[in-house]
Design an enzyme around this catalytic site. Structure first.
Site: not given
Length: 330
Positions: A138, A176
């Site tokens: 990421y 999330k």
């Protein structure tokens, strides 16, 4: 018309609200509503159109978007535990590059979400390549486009701003899951179980002493709007408060705000621990060596770019968040 990608997400939906507060409704919201519950983040927003992210990408590549004032690119996979590098690089790097090229071809200001994850194992959080050591794919996916921007800075046709978000918390992050902020998880833990949980000490840090630069999403919106108002400024900027605070501060702010709601007095951390309201769990083995125990944005360049507004500390911002969240639940 302004495009906001990731518009049904956490930061994106708050950006749409920030634009709405300015009276701006000519907004194209772009997202992926495969997880349909995210639509709730847009219910109270005013937009002109919605596009699925795949349809939007096709239109970008075909050059068939309407005239745009700006693109605020927040859409990405933000799961730092995602191991599929092919997916991550396509979703986070390649799409960003395609949007950048489109905006440059049409002289459209382009503001995009980078991340403090680019610093990874570094102990210095200054926007310089010598400090960039991502610990996961990421972080690398975000760094890769930052590197592209650096090579193109002298030939830009329009503003490009990369904002390296630090630990953002605030309303509309409920979708999330495990990647939501520690404030969100602590709120749910306290209401369900009567206590909150933090990691015990590791890597030289005391119990709950791991520290991050926690920034309210309201301040993130303010930073984005500052650059939208100043199209002559380009670059890569840290988006944090410049203040590291321990997870203990977050937990104490959550618990004490909820206690005050019940008419109970705020307590110092040692009393919260003594009464079992804040508890510590062993530090997970699978995170050792892959965890940022300390982050603190250097905001020198952000301030030099003219952003002068004060930013909330944890005690203020988390308390605001808890009260907002509880009012919505009432």
């Amino acid at each position: 018309m302004i495009v906001v990608t990731g518009a049904a997400g956490f930061i994106g939906s708050n950006l749409v609200r920030g634009l709405n507060r300015r009276g701006i409704q000519d907004i194209i919201a772009v997202d992926d509503l495969t997880e349909g519950d995210k639509f709730l983040n847009l219910v109270d927003c005013q937009i002109a159109d919605y596009l699925d992210k795949d349809e939007f990408r096709r239109r970008v590549l075909a050059g068939s978007l309407p005239p745009l004032r700006a693109v605020l690119h927040q859409g990405a996979c933000s799961d730092t535990t995602e191991r599929n590098g092919r997916y991550m690089l396509d979703n986070n790097y390649r799409v960003t590059l395609e949007l950048f090229e489109y905006c440059q071809a049409h002289a459209i200001p382009f503001l995009y979400a980078s991340s403090a994850a680019v610093y990874g194992g570094s102990s210095v959080y200054v926007e310089d390549p010598t400090n960039e050591r991502p610990l996961n794919v990421y972080g690398y996916s975000k760094l890769l486009f930052d590197q592209v921007l650096r090579t193109r800075m002298k030939s830009l046709t329009a503003q490009v701003v990369g904002l390296r978000y630090f630990n953002v918390y605030g309303p509309h992050e409920q979708h999330k899951g495990r990647m939501a902020s520690v404030a969100f998880h602590n709120m749910n833990q306290f209401l369900a179980e009567g206590h909150v949980r933090l990691f015990a000490g590791w890597d030289g840090y005391a119990d709950g002493g791991q520290s991050r630069d926690f920034i309210s999403v309201e301040d993130v919106v303010a930073v984005n709007l500052h650059f939208l108002d100043n199209p002559g400024t380009s670059g890569i900027f840290n988006c944090g408060t410049g203040r590291a605070q321990p997870f203990n501060d977050v937990a104490a702010a959550v618990v004490n705000t909820l206690r005050e709601e019940r008419g109970e007095a705020a307590l110092p951390l040692d009393k919260l621990v003594e009464q079992g309201l804040v508890r510590y769990i062993p530090f997970p083995d699978d995170l050792k060596g892959r965890y940022q125990s300390y982050t603190q944005a250097d905001v020198t360049q952000l301030r030099a770019a003219g952003f002068a507004a004060p930013m909330r500390d944890v005690q203020t911002g988390v308390a605001e968040y808890v009260r907002y969240w509880r009012a919505r639940k009432a």
